[in-house]
Design a protein around this motif. Structure first.
Motif, PDB file in Angstrom:
ATOM      1  N   PHE A 258      44.897  35.672  53.582  1.00 40.30           N
ATOM      2  CA  PHE A 258      45.410  36.188  52.507  1.00 40.30           C
ATOM      3  C   PHE A 258      44.543  36.254  51.428  1.00 40.30           C
ATOM      4  CE2 PHE A 258      49.490  35.413  54.662  1.00 40.30           C
ATOM      5  CZ  PHE A 258      49.953  36.652  54.719  1.00 40.30           C
ATOM      6  N   CYS A 259      43.251  36.746  51.531  1.00 45.50           N
ATOM      7  CA  CYS A 259      42.161  36.549  50.618  1.00 45.50           C
ATOM      8  C   CYS A 259      42.483  37.413  49.369  1.00 45.50           C
ATOM      9  CB  CYS A 259      40.856  36.963  51.472  1.00 45.50           C
ATOM     10  SG  CYS A 259      40.954  38.681  51.844  1.00 45.50           S
ATOM     11  N   TYR A 260      43.161  38.174  49.144  1.00 48.58           N
ATOM     12  CA  TYR A 260      43.352  39.104  48.038  1.00 48.58           C
ATOM     13  C   TYR A 260      44.638  38.783  47.358  1.00 48.58           C
ATOM     14  CZ  TYR A 260      39.811  42.362  49.989  1.00 48.58           C
ATOM     15  OH  TYR A 260      38.686  42.746  50.344  1.00 48.58           O
ATOM     16  N   LEU A 261      45.307  37.706  47.763  1.00 49.21           N
ATOM     17  CA  LEU A 261      46.453  37.305  47.002  1.00 49.21           C
ATOM     18  C   LEU A 261      46.537  36.797  45.670  1.00 49.21           C
ATOM     19  CD1 LEU A 261      49.658  37.146  47.377  1.00 49.21           C
ATOM     20  CD2 LEU A 261      49.347  34.971  48.552  1.00 49.21           C
ATOM     21  N   ALA A 303      48.519  44.034  52.708  1.00 54.69           N
ATOM     22  CA  ALA A 303      47.619  45.034  53.725  1.00 54.69           C
ATOM     23  C   ALA A 303      46.147  44.789  53.503  1.00 54.69           C
ATOM     24  CB  ALA A 303      48.207  46.418  53.235  1.00 54.69           C
ATOM     25  N   GLY A 304      45.580  44.764  52.346  1.00 59.76           N
ATOM     26  CA  GLY A 304      44.079  44.742  52.264  1.00 59.76           C
ATOM     27  C   GLY A 304      43.523  43.480  52.921  1.00 59.76           C
ATOM     28  N   SER A 305      44.248  42.130  52.580  1.00 61.73           N
ATOM     29  CA  SER A 305      43.919  40.826  53.099  1.00 61.73           C
ATOM     30  C   SER A 305      44.038  41.115  54.764  1.00 61.73           C
ATOM     31  CB  SER A 305      45.090  39.803  52.700  1.00 61.73           C
ATOM     32  OG  SER A 305      45.020  39.831  51.264  1.00 61.73           O
ATOM     33  N   LEU A 306      45.109  41.487  55.314  1.00 59.61           N
ATOM     34  CA  LEU A 306      45.273  41.663  56.757  1.00 59.61           C
ATOM     35  C   LEU A 306      44.142  42.461  57.268  1.00 59.61           C
ATOM     36  CD1 LEU A 306      48.873  41.519  57.242  1.00 59.61           C
ATOM     37  CD2 LEU A 306      47.531  39.649  57.392  1.00 59.61           C
ATOM     38  N   TRP A 307      44.015  43.665  56.687  1.00 53.74           N
ATOM     39  CA  TRP A 307      42.688  44.582  57.173  1.00 53.74           C
ATOM     40  C   TRP A 307      41.417  43.882  57.224  1.00 53.74           C
ATOM     41  CZ3 TRP A 307      41.948  48.672  60.154  1.00 53.74           C
ATOM     42  CH2 TRP A 307      40.934  49.200  59.946  1.00 53.74           C
ATOM     43  N   LYS A 308      41.103  43.127  56.107  1.00 53.53           N
ATOM     44  CA  LYS A 308      39.777  42.570  55.965  1.00 53.53           C
ATOM     45  C   LYS A 308      39.643  41.424  57.034  1.00 53.53           C
ATOM     46  CE  LYS A 308      36.617  40.450  52.749  1.00 53.53           C
ATOM     47  NZ  LYS A 308      36.397  39.793  51.253  1.00 53.53           N
ATOM     48  N   THR A 309      40.699  40.595  57.392  1.00 49.47           N
ATOM     49  CA  THR A 309      40.573  39.602  58.225  1.00 49.47           C
ATOM     50  C   THR A 309      40.979  39.793  59.496  1.00 49.47           C
ATOM     51  OG1 THR A 309      42.802  38.691  57.314  1.00 49.47           O
ATOM     52  CG2 THR A 309      40.707  37.677  56.402  1.00 49.47           C
TER      53      THR A 309
END
Length: 314
Positions: A258-261, A303-309
């Motif tokens: 969760f890099c964008y959390l 959604a953005g975190s899961l996509w990036k990772t």
């Protein structure tokens, strides 16, 4: 707010805590089991939200809120507190790793952390509500604090992890009592030839209690920007915290994804701070708008975190 509502809430909270403790008996929590219980706690919060919508005049005869306003305020506060509580999970995971907490006792440690947070937040909500009643200008102090916290969270370097094992509270405890190297199950203390000695579990609980204080300082001012109804503030916190243990075991292996959390939470805290500043003006932000902003921000961050990772193994 009628006394009966608080009495009923107290009984319900004790029953839910007992149920949460019962479902983690044995010390081992599988991801499947934790996921089912996480969904259960969310569903229970939504049921309670429906109860507020249907029976709010009976629950709070003196409230100026309509049924719809009360239900929207609770749901917004619940999602806000739930979002902020996810940040707790990062810290819990960090504490467990630094102190090498055995998996078998982690559910009990989390339960003690949740109970401590409930008690602390209950006190802070009572004090905060009274302060807002007596000194309206405190709203602006809360707003400034939220904006500052949001800025700190935004600038925070996730690579620089805090070393809890060498923090001031830990050093103070070690100066006052002897601490063993090994855990002794769920025991905080045991006796040897020289007298009583603390286990590392006592240190862990001390650190978690400190983090409870820090997180409460963020979350309580934030939810007062959503509603000043103490009952709604309290219930939103209770339902957000009750599912925290199950959520931890669901996300334990995925937290690094969760890099964008953190940026999302920084934005939410800043937005809530601005909302608090505008509350008494013609530019006041309606609660339904706040609800939409919180939902969209957290959804986009996940959604953005899961996509990036997506190529990272949990």
């Amino acid at each position: 707010m009628s006394l009966l509502s608080y009495e009923g809430l107290a009984v319900l909270t004790v029953l839910m805590l007992a149920l949460d403790l019962y479902q983690t008996r044995g010390g081992k929590v599988t991801i499947k089991k934790a996921a089912i219980w996480s969904l259960f706690w969310v569903a229970l919060a939504l049921v309670f939200n429906a109860v507020i919508y249907l029976y709010w005049p009976l629950m709070s005869p003196e409230s100026s809120y309509t049924n719809s306003e009360a239900a929207t305020a609770f749901l917004t506060g619940y999602l806000l507190e739930k979002s902020l509580s996810v940040d707790n999970l990062f810290v819990f995971a960090l504490i467990f790793g630094q102190f090498a907490v055995p998996e078998a006792i982690r559910p009990r440690v989390l339960m003690l952390g949740v109970v401590g947070a409930l008690i602390l937040r209950g006190i802070m909500i009572a004090v905060g509500a009274e302060l807002l009643t007596q000194f309206h200008w405190i709203l602006y102090i809360f707003a400034a604090f939220l904006l500052y916290t949001g800025y700190k969270l935004w600038k925070e370097d996730e690579e620089e992890q805090e070393d809890f094992s060498n923090s001031l509270p830990v050093r103070l405890v070690k100066k006052c009592v002897r601490v063993s190297d090994d855990y002794k199950g769920h025991a905080f203390f045991f006796k040897d030839k020289k007298g009583w000695i603390a286990t590392p579990l006592f240190i862990v609980i001390t650190v978690i209690a400190l983090t409870d204080v820090m997180f409460a300082l963020d979350s309580i001012p934030a939810i007062f920007a959503v509603t000043k109804e103490p009952f709604l503030v309290l219930t939103a916190n209770i339902f957000a915290l009750l599912g925290l243990r199950s959520l931890y075991f669901v996300l334990e292996g995925m937290l690094t994804r969760f890099c964008y959390l953190r940026p999302a939470l920084a934005f939410i805290l800043s937005f809530i701070g601005i909302k608090m500043l505008l509350m008494e003006t013609s530019y006041a932000i309606p609660t339904p708008v706040s609800l939409g902003v919180i939902v969209l921000t957290i959804s986009a961050a996940i959604a953005g975190s899961l996509w990036k990772t997506r190529n990272v193994t949990a």
